[in-house]
Design a protein around this motif. Structure first.
Motif, PDB file in Angstrom:
ATOM      1  N   LEU A 289      -5.254   4.767  -5.888  1.00 46.49           N
ATOM      2  CA  LEU A 289      -4.932   5.559  -4.586  1.00 46.49           C
ATOM      3  C   LEU A 289      -6.057   4.834  -3.487  1.00 46.49           C
ATOM      4  O   LEU A 289      -5.773   4.453  -2.431  1.00 46.49           O
ATOM      5  CB  LEU A 289      -5.141   6.883  -4.651  1.00 46.49           C
ATOM      6  CG  LEU A 289      -3.740   7.528  -5.135  1.00 46.49           C
ATOM      7  CD1 LEU A 289      -3.837   9.158  -5.068  1.00 46.49           C
ATOM      8  CD2 LEU A 289      -2.401   7.021  -4.420  1.00 46.49           C
ATOM      9  N   VAL A 290      -7.507   4.736  -3.997  1.00 46.47           N
ATOM     10  CA  VAL A 290      -8.444   4.003  -3.207  1.00 46.47           C
ATOM     11  C   VAL A 290      -8.101   2.511  -3.077  1.00 46.47           C
ATOM     12  O   VAL A 290      -8.053   2.144  -1.920  1.00 46.47           O
ATOM     13  CB  VAL A 290      -9.698   4.186  -4.115  1.00 46.47           C
ATOM     14  CG1 VAL A 290     -10.750   3.448  -3.387  1.00 46.47           C
ATOM     15  CG2 VAL A 290     -10.336   5.631  -4.168  1.00 46.47           C
TER      16      VAL A 290
ATOM     17  N   TRP B 285      -3.459  -3.307   8.127  1.00 47.84           N
ATOM     18  CA  TRP B 285      -3.379  -2.804   9.223  1.00 47.84           C
ATOM     19  C   TRP B 285      -4.015  -3.560  10.186  1.00 47.84           C
ATOM     20  O   TRP B 285      -3.765  -3.791  11.434  1.00 47.84           O
ATOM     21  CB  TRP B 285      -3.890  -1.243   9.287  1.00 47.84           C
ATOM     22  CG  TRP B 285      -3.950  -0.726  10.417  1.00 47.84           C
ATOM     23  CD1 TRP B 285      -4.822  -0.219  11.252  1.00 47.84           C
ATOM     24  CD2 TRP B 285      -2.633  -0.268  11.530  1.00 47.84           C
ATOM     25  NE1 TRP B 285      -4.507   0.000  12.416  1.00 47.84           N
ATOM     26  CE2 TRP B 285      -3.156   0.250  12.690  1.00 47.84           C
ATOM     27  CE3 TRP B 285      -1.197  -0.572  11.229  1.00 47.84           C
ATOM     28  CZ2 TRP B 285      -2.262   0.497  13.417  1.00 47.84           C
ATOM     29  CZ3 TRP B 285      -0.346   0.057  12.212  1.00 47.84           C
ATOM     30  CH2 TRP B 285      -0.974   0.701  13.272  1.00 47.84           C
TER      31      TRP B 285
ATOM     32  N   ALA C  44       0.745  -1.133   0.019  1.00 52.61           N
ATOM     33  CA  ALA C  44      -0.095  -0.019   0.017  1.00 52.61           C
ATOM     34  C   ALA C  44       0.877   1.374  -0.187  1.00 52.61           C
ATOM     35  O   ALA C  44       0.470   2.146  -0.849  1.00 52.61           O
ATOM     36  CB  ALA C  44      -0.831  -0.032   1.326  1.00 52.61           C
ATOM     37  N   ALA C  45       1.773   1.553   0.861  1.00 50.30           N
ATOM     38  CA  ALA C  45       2.787   2.480   0.877  1.00 50.30           C
ATOM     39  C   ALA C  45       3.645   2.749  -0.675  1.00 50.30           C
ATOM     40  O   ALA C  45       3.600   3.607  -1.070  1.00 50.30           O
ATOM     41  CB  ALA C  45       3.913   2.390   1.960  1.00 50.30           C
TER      42      ALA C  45
ATOM     43  N   GLY D 197      -4.051  -1.161   2.322  1.00 53.23           N
ATOM     44  CA  GLY D 197      -3.357  -1.004   3.717  1.00 53.23           C
ATOM     45  C   GLY D 197      -4.419  -0.783   4.806  1.00 53.23           C
ATOM     46  O   GLY D 197      -3.870  -1.334   5.876  1.00 53.23           O
ATOM     47  N   GLY D 198      -5.536  -0.865   4.643  1.00 49.28           N
ATOM     48  CA  GLY D 198      -6.756  -0.956   5.794  1.00 49.28           C
ATOM     49  C   GLY D 198      -6.651  -2.469   6.195  1.00 49.28           C
ATOM     50  O   GLY D 198      -6.510  -2.680   7.215  1.00 49.28           O
TER      51      GLY D 198
ATOM     52  N   VAL E 158       0.968   4.260  -3.045  1.00 51.92           N
ATOM     53  CA  VAL E 158       0.955   5.540  -2.857  1.00 51.92           C
ATOM     54  C   VAL E 158       1.999   6.292  -3.292  1.00 51.92           C
ATOM     55  O   VAL E 158       1.533   7.470  -4.005  1.00 51.92           O
ATOM     56  CB  VAL E 158       0.582   5.834  -1.477  1.00 51.92           C
ATOM     57  CG1 VAL E 158       0.532   7.332  -1.150  1.00 51.92           C
ATOM     58  CG2 VAL E 158      -0.889   5.322  -0.747  1.00 51.92           C
TER      59      VAL E 158
ATOM     60  N   ALA F  46      -5.155   1.301  -2.677  1.00 56.40           N
ATOM     61  CA  ALA F  46      -3.883   1.218  -1.804  1.00 56.40           C
ATOM     62  C   ALA F  46      -4.443   1.589  -0.391  1.00 56.40           C
ATOM     63  O   ALA F  46      -4.049   0.884   0.660  1.00 56.40           O
ATOM     64  CB  ALA F  46      -3.025   2.535  -2.255  1.00 56.40           C
ATOM     65  N   LEU F  47      -5.544   2.492  -0.316  1.00 57.89           N
ATOM     66  CA  LEU F  47      -6.144   2.717   1.057  1.00 57.89           C
ATOM     67  C   LEU F  47      -6.751   1.415   1.690  1.00 57.89           C
ATOM     68  O   LEU F  47      -6.616   0.962   2.721  1.00 57.89           O
ATOM     69  CB  LEU F  47      -7.058   3.868   1.108  1.00 57.89           C
ATOM     70  CG  LEU F  47      -6.281   5.077   0.989  1.00 57.89           C
ATOM     71  CD1 LEU F  47      -7.627   6.094   0.689  1.00 57.89           C
ATOM     72  CD2 LEU F  47      -5.536   5.637   1.999  1.00 57.89           C
ATOM     73  N   LEU F  48      -7.463   1.016   0.827  1.00 55.78           N
ATOM     74  CA  LEU F  48      -7.938  -0.564   0.999  1.00 55.78           C
ATOM     75  C   LEU F  48      -7.261  -1.628   1.461  1.00 55.78           C
ATOM     76  O   LEU F  48      -7.422  -2.221   2.341  1.00 55.78           O
ATOM     77  CB  LEU F  48      -9.128  -1.032  -0.309  1.00 55.78           C
ATOM     78  CG  LEU F  48     -10.099  -0.194  -0.411  1.00 55.78           C
ATOM     79  CD1 LEU F  48     -10.948  -0.730  -1.782  1.00 55.78           C
ATOM     80  CD2 LEU F  48     -11.196  -0.106   0.572  1.00 55.78           C
TER      81      LEU F  48
END
Length: 70
Positions: free
Chosen positions: A47-48, A58, A13-14, A54-55, A17, A50-52
């Motif tokens: 980017l969306v 996490w 994810a990082a 990454g979430g 981004v 990547a956020l998913l």
């Protein structure tokens, strides 16, 4: 999910981004408007994603950490 897989998802994810924001800054002038529209959509969608990712990474990282404590 293991901590290793969760760490991979966070790193992915990082990277996503960083890579897509870097692409956005490096788009050269002189292209037709449709080029910028398509690449803007690609950047936004990635980017969306990547956020998913990454979430998910996490949440898996935290769940694995809680499982290690028990």
């Amino acid at each position: 999910m293991t901590r290793r897989v969760a760490g991979f998802l966070l790193a992915l994810a990082a990277f996503m981004v960083f890579e897509w924001i870097n692409l956005g800054y490096n788009l050269a002038d002189g292209h037709p408007t449709s080029f910028y529209v398509v690449h803007g959509i690609l950047i936004g969608v990635n980017l969306v994603l990547a956020l998913l990712v990454g979430g998910l990474g996490w949440r898996a990282w935290r769940a694995a950490r809680r499982a290690d404590r028990i």
